[in-house]
Design a protein around this motif. Sequence first.
Motif, PDB file in Angstrom:
ATOM      1  N   MET A   1       0.949  -1.379   0.044  1.00 19.67           N
ATOM      2  CA  MET A   1       0.055  -0.049   0.190  1.00 19.67           C
ATOM      3  C   MET A   1       0.539   0.909   0.038  1.00 19.67           C
ATOM      4  N   ARG A   2       0.598   1.821  -0.522  1.00 20.62           N
ATOM      5  CA  ARG A   2       1.505   3.251  -1.475  1.00 20.62           C
ATOM      6  C   ARG A   2       1.035   4.574   0.501  1.00 20.62           C
ATOM      7  N   ALA A   3       2.088   5.436   0.311  1.00 18.12           N
ATOM      8  CA  ALA A   3       1.700   6.559   1.418  1.00 18.12           C
ATOM      9  C   ALA A   3       0.381   7.041   1.471  1.00 18.12           C
ATOM     10  N   VAL A   4      -0.557   7.044   0.278  1.00 17.51           N
ATOM     11  CA  VAL A   4      -1.480   8.145  -0.048  1.00 17.51           C
ATOM     12  C   VAL A   4      -2.991   7.447   0.839  1.00 17.51           C
ATOM     13  N   ASP A   5      -3.006   5.792   0.993  1.00 20.34           N
ATOM     14  CA  ASP A   5      -3.592   5.805   2.315  1.00 20.34           C
ATOM     15  C   ASP A   5      -2.961   5.002   3.651  1.00 20.34           C
ATOM     16  N   CYS A   6      -1.691   5.892   3.697  1.00 21.90           N
ATOM     17  CA  CYS A   6      -1.729   5.009   4.965  1.00 21.90           C
ATOM     18  C   CYS A   6      -2.191   5.885   6.531  1.00 21.90           C
ATOM     19  N   HIS A   7      -3.011   6.731   6.314  1.00 23.24           N
ATOM     20  CA  HIS A   7      -3.882   7.800   7.690  1.00 23.24           C
ATOM     21  C   HIS A   7      -5.350   6.761   7.611  1.00 23.24           C
ATOM     22  N   ILE A   8      -5.251   5.746   6.508  1.00 22.38           N
ATOM     23  CA  ILE A   8      -6.849   5.535   6.110  1.00 22.38           C
ATOM     24  C   ILE A   8      -7.647   4.488   7.709  1.00 22.38           C
ATOM     25  N   GLY A   9      -8.464   4.790   7.971  1.00 22.92           N
ATOM     26  CA  GLY A   9      -9.252   4.531   9.377  1.00 22.92           C
ATOM     27  C   GLY A   9      -9.093   5.113  10.647  1.00 22.92           C
ATOM     28  N   LEU A 137       8.403  18.680  -3.488  1.00 19.15           N
ATOM     29  CA  LEU A 137       8.313  18.084  -2.201  1.00 19.15           C
ATOM     30  C   LEU A 137       8.599  18.378  -0.798  1.00 19.15           C
ATOM     31  N   TRP A 138       8.672  19.553  -0.781  1.00 15.83           N
ATOM     32  CA  TRP A 138      10.201  19.556   0.478  1.00 15.83           C
ATOM     33  C   TRP A 138       9.346  20.727   0.821  1.00 15.83           C
ATOM     34  N   ALA A 139       9.099  21.692   0.143  1.00  9.56           N
ATOM     35  CA  ALA A 139       8.515  22.806   0.397  1.00  9.56           C
ATOM     36  C   ALA A 139       6.889  21.675   1.348  1.00  9.56           C
ATOM     37  N   MET A 140       6.166  20.877   1.057  1.00  8.21           N
ATOM     38  CA  MET A 140       5.069  20.212   1.315  1.00  8.21           C
ATOM     39  C   MET A 140       5.793  20.091   2.691  1.00  8.21           C
ATOM     40  N   TYR A 141       6.342  19.018   2.516  1.00  7.40           N
ATOM     41  CA  TYR A 141       7.087  17.751   3.738  1.00  7.40           C
ATOM     42  C   TYR A 141       7.174  19.507   4.592  1.00  7.40           C
ATOM     43  N   ALA A 142       7.333  20.463   4.450  1.00  7.09           N
ATOM     44  CA  ALA A 142       7.718  21.200   6.226  1.00  7.09           C
ATOM     45  C   ALA A 142       6.569  21.890   6.643  1.00  7.09           C
ATOM     46  N   ALA A 143       5.266  21.701   5.257  1.00  9.77           N
ATOM     47  CA  ALA A 143       3.738  22.272   5.978  1.00  9.77           C
ATOM     48  C   ALA A 143       2.744  21.077   6.378  1.00  9.77           C
ATOM     49  N   ASP A 144       3.517  19.916   6.661  1.00  8.37           N
ATOM     50  CA  ASP A 144       2.332  18.400   7.116  1.00  8.37           C
ATOM     51  C   ASP A 144       1.598  18.683   6.103  1.00  8.37           C
ATOM     52  N   ASP A 145       2.053  18.837   4.868  1.00  8.60           N
ATOM     53  CA  ASP A 145       0.621  18.645   3.469  1.00  8.60           C
ATOM     54  C   ASP A 145       0.966  17.768   2.985  1.00  8.60           C
ATOM     55  N   PHE A 146       0.875  16.566   3.488  1.00  6.77           N
ATOM     56  CA  PHE A 146       0.389  14.935   3.016  1.00  6.77           C
ATOM     57  C   PHE A 146       0.039  14.628   2.212  1.00  6.77           C
ATOM     58  N   THR A 147      -1.458  15.279   1.712  1.00  6.90           N
ATOM     59  CA  THR A 147      -2.483  14.637   1.065  1.00  6.90           C
ATOM     60  C   THR A 147      -1.436  15.764  -0.379  1.00  6.90           C
ATOM     61  N   GLY A 148      -1.083  15.898  -0.165  1.00  9.07           N
ATOM     62  CA  GLY A 148      -0.774  17.140  -1.492  1.00  9.07           C
ATOM     63  C   GLY A 148       1.182  16.409  -1.982  1.00  9.07           C
ATOM     64  N   ILE A 149       1.741  15.775  -0.741  1.00 12.71           N
ATOM     65  CA  ILE A 149       2.494  14.945  -1.123  1.00 12.71           C
ATOM     66  C   ILE A 149       2.494  14.022  -2.197  1.00 12.71           C
ATOM     67  N   ASP A 150       1.184  13.010  -2.108  1.00  8.82           N
ATOM     68  CA  ASP A 150       0.900  12.321  -2.260  1.00  8.82           C
ATOM     69  C   ASP A 150       0.249  12.323  -4.080  1.00  8.82           C
ATOM     70  N   ALA A 151       0.011  13.641  -4.071  1.00  8.80           N
ATOM     71  CA  ALA A 151      -0.356  14.337  -5.002  1.00  8.80           C
ATOM     72  C   ALA A 151       0.352  14.206  -5.925  1.00  8.80           C
ATOM     73  N   GLU A 152       1.262  15.216  -5.856  1.00 10.95           N
ATOM     74  CA  GLU A 152       2.689  15.377  -6.872  1.00 10.95           C
ATOM     75  C   GLU A 152       3.475  14.582  -6.952  1.00 10.95           C
ATOM     76  N   ILE A 153       3.577  13.065  -5.771  1.00  9.21           N
ATOM     77  CA  ILE A 153       3.988  12.002  -6.299  1.00  9.21           C
ATOM     78  C   ILE A 153       3.133  11.441  -7.288  1.00  9.21           C
ATOM     79  N   ILE A 154       1.707  10.876  -6.821  1.00 11.84           N
ATOM     80  CA  ILE A 154       1.332  10.523  -8.030  1.00 11.84           C
ATOM     81  C   ILE A 154       1.133  11.525  -9.707  1.00 11.84           C
ATOM     82  N   ARG A 155       1.296  12.250  -9.188  1.00 11.21           N
ATOM     83  CA  ARG A 155       1.228  13.121 -10.730  1.00 11.21           C
ATOM     84  C   ARG A 155       2.490  12.915 -11.409  1.00 11.21           C
ATOM     85  N   ARG A 156       3.917  13.318 -11.105  1.00 18.26           N
ATOM     86  CA  ARG A 156       5.192  12.807 -11.210  1.00 18.26           C
ATOM     87  C   ARG A 156       5.748  11.495 -11.923  1.00 18.26           C
TER      88      ARG A 156
END
Length: 704
Positions: A1-9, A137-156
Amino acid sequence: MRAVDCHIGRRSGTRSKAWAIALSGASMLVLAGLVPVAAEDSAQLLIAPAAKPIPVDQAPVSGGLIVPGQKQAQPVAANRPALDPVETAALYYYAKQRQTERIEAEIARLQVLYPGFTPPQDLYIAADAVAPDETSLWAMYAADDFTGIDAEIIRRKAEEPDWEPTGDFQGKLARKKLRVRMSELGQAEDWLGLLDMSAGIDPASETDVDLVWMRIDALSAVGDRDGLARAFRGLLVRDGAGRLSDEHLVVSLQKALRDFPVSEIRILAATLWPDQSSDYLPAALRLDMARKQIAEFNGSKDAAPVPQDQLRLLSVEARNSLRPEDLSLLGWHELKAERPAVAEEWFSLAMQQAPGPEIAKGMYLSLYRQGDEKRSGEFASSHLTDLSDDPVFLMNVLSPRFGTPDAAAPGEEVIRAYSTAILETGAADHAEILGWYAYNSGQFEAAEAWFRQSQDWEASADRLKGLALSLLRRDRKKEYAALKSRFGDAYPDIWPEIASASAPKTRKAAAVGEPAAGVKASYLKHLDGKNYSACLRDLDRIGQAATKPSIMVIRGWCELGLKRFGAARSSFERAMQGSGQVRLDAVYGAGLAMLGARMTDDAEALIAAWPLAPARERELKSEIYVQRARSSYDHKQYGRTLAALDARAAIVAEPRDLTQMRAWAHHHLGQTDRAKAIFRQLNMVIRDPGAIAALEVISNQGGR
């Protein structure tokens, strides 16, 4: 399972603040809610011999945590060909950014993983051409924007199928997600959830000490002293390069002071710094040890006297800093040591800094135990608000003014405070005292009301006598005759005395009002204000009445508010001996306590055995199914996850996080179309970045 569903449930929480601990403030944290612990009770848990070290080939990597999606590096021969570009991506990225320290650290990491690795001589030139751009990615990492990171990884990855984030980024992302989630659970005081989340952390090897400290806080909150001892031993007995810094060792020992006696902390400190004298220990730790030892003495009848050097140490600090907590601690020590004049000095300083209920009580007792009734009485009259925080204490302070014939007449504020405290505690004996005060001052209407109140709370001959006399003085002969007819056989000896009693001589006195309507018991006021500790304190003071089922329910709610699930369950189960609404409330509370302790099966058995209102039964069953769904999902039992979610959906609407869990369960069972349909449905109601990212992941894995 990828990082995108790390917080499921998982339940969402407030974005955590940066984790920071200052030595100057740590002493405040570790001594909050201090409970004295005897050395013999600890069984020397902290200084038990540590377990044998784990063999290197069996030791967990990175504190036992596996980074989702990250390849585990394997040792390779020295003549290994050029590394995969993914492995060296971070090195080129840091070179492109000209971050020299991080370049050196990355080279060292690669040389450990791949012996014989040497960086290219044209590293900086090559970096400009091949380094991946992870700036966003590092900018979103600094902002704790995990959903944005997942979306950017998928786009790349959609643009470059062979692209992967650098191993450095993936590792740091997984660790930060763990830290943020643990911080959220800690702030929500979900200690059991925090223990589950931190189960993979090895205190003996974890490099992020903050994570171990958070786990220690959770172990302390649930009272797992064996687990605490293991965690502290793993953290404190590291050798060589793994040894904690002195700063981290001090904070760890300060935390250990919450749950273990000073004697063990001293032994540990001597073990950690064997070549130094005790004076070497930082002042913050030595002061906290002195505070703990004095608190143990103050809170226990059998505690050994505090050594003079410890008293001097804290005394010097208290006079310099004027911290009210230290001043009060020393004041209570002097009171217990039967030196009230010295105690008065400490409490006087504390009152100047931060007057409050506990300090005001100490000041009053210091004056009273010196035999200075005038000053102690004046102090009580001028600090009624502070002393009213403890209505039982206040009643005992004020009652002599109403029961002693030659005592000075109390003022109206004193009478108001006394009568309110009586009503808050339901104290029949003090209601009788106020009744006699009103009767002897000719206030017969007020006297009748207070005697009737005290008789209703707890019948006695003297209270009945006071009520009868008040009726006679008011010439209410019919009520008097009815009272005598009702109680004549039960109290035959009082009636001749009543008939021959003369009217009291009037004396100067303040007006006494009748019992005010609508005054809540003090513990109920604290419960309404969510001051659960004060609620339990007041319940402990009311004596035998606290064992009534209706009161045990209140105790259960307060313990539940403090997340003391075991104690709450016990209180509610005792309250279940009651009847009617009390029993219904107790069953409901017991169910909540069991669910809070993750005792899902016990809660289900309770619901089956005891009746509940439909709304409450749905609430408890809903949480039962949620816990089962989450547990099944975590254990990769996806069929059971769906069964639990279906059972819950049959009785209550499903929230978005559980619907996401449902979709991922279908995905893991290979039911891709069903999973995609659920994610699309989620996104139709409201734009859901998580659902969009999930659809991309599923599509990339299995085709559209």
